[in-house]
Design a protein around this motif. Structure first.
Motif, short mmCIF file in Angstrom:
data_model
loop_
_atom_site.label_atom_id
_atom_site.label_comp_id
_atom_site.label_asym_id
_atom_site.label_seq_id
_atom_site.Cartn_x
_atom_site.Cartn_y
_atom_site.Cartn_z
N UNK A 252 0.83 -1.33 0.00
CA UNK A 252 0.12 -0.07 0.13
C UNK A 252 1.01 1.19 0.05
N UNK A 253 0.53 2.18 -1.04
CA UNK A 253 1.62 3.27 -1.13
C UNK A 253 0.89 4.50 -0.14
N UNK A 254 1.93 5.17 0.28
CA UNK A 254 1.58 6.52 1.07
C UNK A 254 1.05 6.05 2.36
N UNK A 255 1.50 5.19 3.05
CA UNK A 255 1.02 4.58 4.32
C UNK A 255 2.17 4.30 5.24
N UNK A 256 2.17 4.70 6.59
CA UNK A 256 2.96 4.00 7.61
C UNK A 256 2.32 2.70 8.37
N UNK A 257 2.75 2.27 9.16
CA UNK A 257 2.51 1.11 9.83
C UNK A 257 0.67 1.18 9.91
N UNK A 258 0.30 2.04 10.43
CA UNK A 258 -0.93 2.37 10.72
C UNK A 258 -2.00 2.20 9.41
N UNK A 259 -1.96 1.29 8.65
CA UNK A 259 -2.71 1.37 7.33
C UNK A 259 -4.10 1.54 7.44
N UNK A 260 -4.71 0.99 8.70
CA UNK A 260 -6.28 1.15 9.07
C UNK A 260 -6.67 2.89 8.77
N UNK A 261 -5.66 3.75 9.22
CA UNK A 261 -6.09 5.00 9.23
C UNK A 261 -5.25 5.83 8.19
N UNK A 262 -4.08 5.46 7.75
CA UNK A 262 -3.55 6.14 6.85
C UNK A 262 -4.10 5.83 5.35
N UNK A 263 -4.58 4.79 5.05
CA UNK A 263 -5.09 4.48 3.56
C UNK A 263 -6.19 3.35 3.87
N UNK A 264 -7.34 3.81 4.65
CA UNK A 264 -8.63 3.01 4.87
C UNK A 264 -9.16 2.48 3.64
N UNK A 265 -9.47 3.31 2.81
CA UNK A 265 -10.20 2.91 1.49
C UNK A 265 -9.27 1.91 0.79
N UNK A 266 -8.10 1.97 0.55
CA UNK A 266 -7.30 0.93 -0.24
C UNK A 266 -7.23 -0.27 0.55
N UNK A 267 -7.07 -0.22 1.86
CA UNK A 267 -7.02 -1.43 2.48
C UNK A 267 -8.34 -2.16 2.53
N UNK A 268 -9.42 -1.49 2.69
CA UNK A 268 -10.54 -2.09 2.71
C UNK A 268 -11.08 -2.83 1.39
N UNK A 269 -10.67 -2.28 0.28
CA UNK A 269 -10.71 -2.87 -1.11
C UNK A 269 -9.91 -3.97 -1.18
N UNK A 270 -8.78 -4.02 -0.75
CA UNK A 270 -7.64 -5.25 -0.67
C UNK A 270 -8.26 -6.27 0.21
N UNK A 271 -8.74 -5.94 1.23
CA UNK A 271 -9.21 -7.11 2.18
C UNK A 271 -10.61 -7.60 1.45
N UNK A 272 -11.38 -6.66 0.97
CA UNK A 272 -12.74 -7.28 0.41
C UNK A 272 -12.34 -8.33 -0.87
N UNK A 273 -11.23 -7.85 -1.61
CA UNK A 273 -11.22 -8.58 -2.66
C UNK A 273 -10.66 -10.03 -2.17
N UNK A 274 -9.84 -10.04 -1.29
CA UNK A 274 -9.30 -11.38 -0.51
C UNK A 274 -10.31 -12.09 -0.09
N UNK A 275 -11.04 -11.57 0.63
CA UNK A 275 -12.20 -12.29 1.04
C UNK A 275 -13.02 -13.00 0.15
N UNK A 276 -13.47 -12.22 -0.84
CA UNK A 276 -14.46 -12.73 -1.82
C UNK A 276 -13.97 -13.81 -2.75
N UNK A 277 -12.42 -13.74 -2.71
CA UNK A 277 -11.61 -14.88 -3.35
C UNK A 277 -11.85 -16.08 -2.50
#
Length: 277
Positions: A252-277
């Motif tokens: 994930x670009x433009x993020x530090x350790x705390x991805x849930x707050x730095x890049x929540x939209x990108x993280x959510x989309x990435x997790x959702x894709x994994x769960x759907x698979x």
């Protein structure tokens, strides 16, 4: 959302529980609580049951029992006890910062877990994480050092400064969360709990055993790493993914350790894709 409480062997654990469907359990890191996942959960709770326990890592509200085992292994076992107490099965465990899952595998308390999502977390020899994490651990061994920090955080000015310099994030933390997390550290009982975690005497052999346990987990794993992380080495993402039998790596670009707050939209989309698979 009302907070619920479950009484475990170490003490009371607060948690948030929302949505319906397959179970997702979210784990946070030091000086944060379950609300760190609030934006990610808002994008997933329409299709999944999202459970966010607040673990005794320095920003919890309810102190643990004075004799609680808050070693790294003890905390991992506490997560396993939490899953059992709520009778959660076929769980997708999603963690950030804290490397709980690897220790749970090594301690034999991950039988209720079917998938892992490991986001910018401790691994291999990186316990506690990075130079800031190791400095924090050293301070815990100095008499009254954490108490001095806790007393200082009673000042709103100090809390704002501490939040603005949070090493886990690239972007400013939400003011309401950051201030609440800092305030909780002013409680001596909360500092006592975190001091137990920081003073744990795990060995290099322990860390090797935790890392090796990944090889025996043959279920799907998603590793998500942050490109601007100051705590988790960049190569650990690839190494962690390679240590599992069925794992993929996403950065994930433009993020530090705390991805849930730095890049929540990108993280959510990435997790959702994994769960759907």
């Amino acid at each position: 959302m009302p907070t619920q409480i479950v009484e475990l062997s170490a003490g009371p654990i607060e948690y948030l529980d929302s949505g319906e469907g397959p179970v997702l359990v979210f784990l946070h890191g030091a000086m944060k609580d379950g609300r760190v996942w609030r934006e990610v959960v808002s994008g997933l709770e329409s299709d999944y049951r999202c459970i966010r326990p607040t673990m005794p890592l320095g920003a919890h509200r309810l102190p643990m029992h004075s004799d609680a085992d808050l070693s790294v292994a003890g905390l991992a076992r506490l997560v396993g006890e939490f899953l059992e107490a709520l009778d959660l099965r076929e769980v997708t465990l999603i963690q950030n910062h804290w490397g709980a899952a690897q220790v749970m595998l090594a301690e034999g308390c991950a039988d209720r877990i079917d998938r892992l999502v490991l986001t910018a977390c401790e691994a291999f020899d990186n316990y506690p994480p990075g130079a800031p994490g190791r400095l924090f651990a050293r301070l815990a061994h100095i008499p009254f050092a954490l108490d001095i920090m806790g007393t200082a955080l009673r000042s709103s000015w100090i809390r704002r400064r501490a939040a603005s310099s949070d090493v886990t994030a690239v972007h400013p933390l939400p003011t309401d969360l950051a201030d609440d997390w800092q305030r909780r550290f002013t409680d001596p009982a909360i500092r006592r709990d975190l001091a137990k975690v920081l003073r744990d005497t795990y060995t290099p052999e322990d860390k090797s055993r935790w890392a090796a346990a990944a090889a025996d987990f043959d279920k799907p794993v998603l590793v998500i790493w942050a490109e601007r992380d100051k705590l988790m080495p960049r190569d650990h993402g690839r190494r962690l993914a390679d240590s599992f039998a069925q794992a993929e790596l996403v950065e994930i670009a433009d993020s530090g350790t705390c991805i849930p707050l730095d890049q929540p939209a990108g993280l959510t989309a990435t997790i959702a894709k994994f769960l759907a698979g």
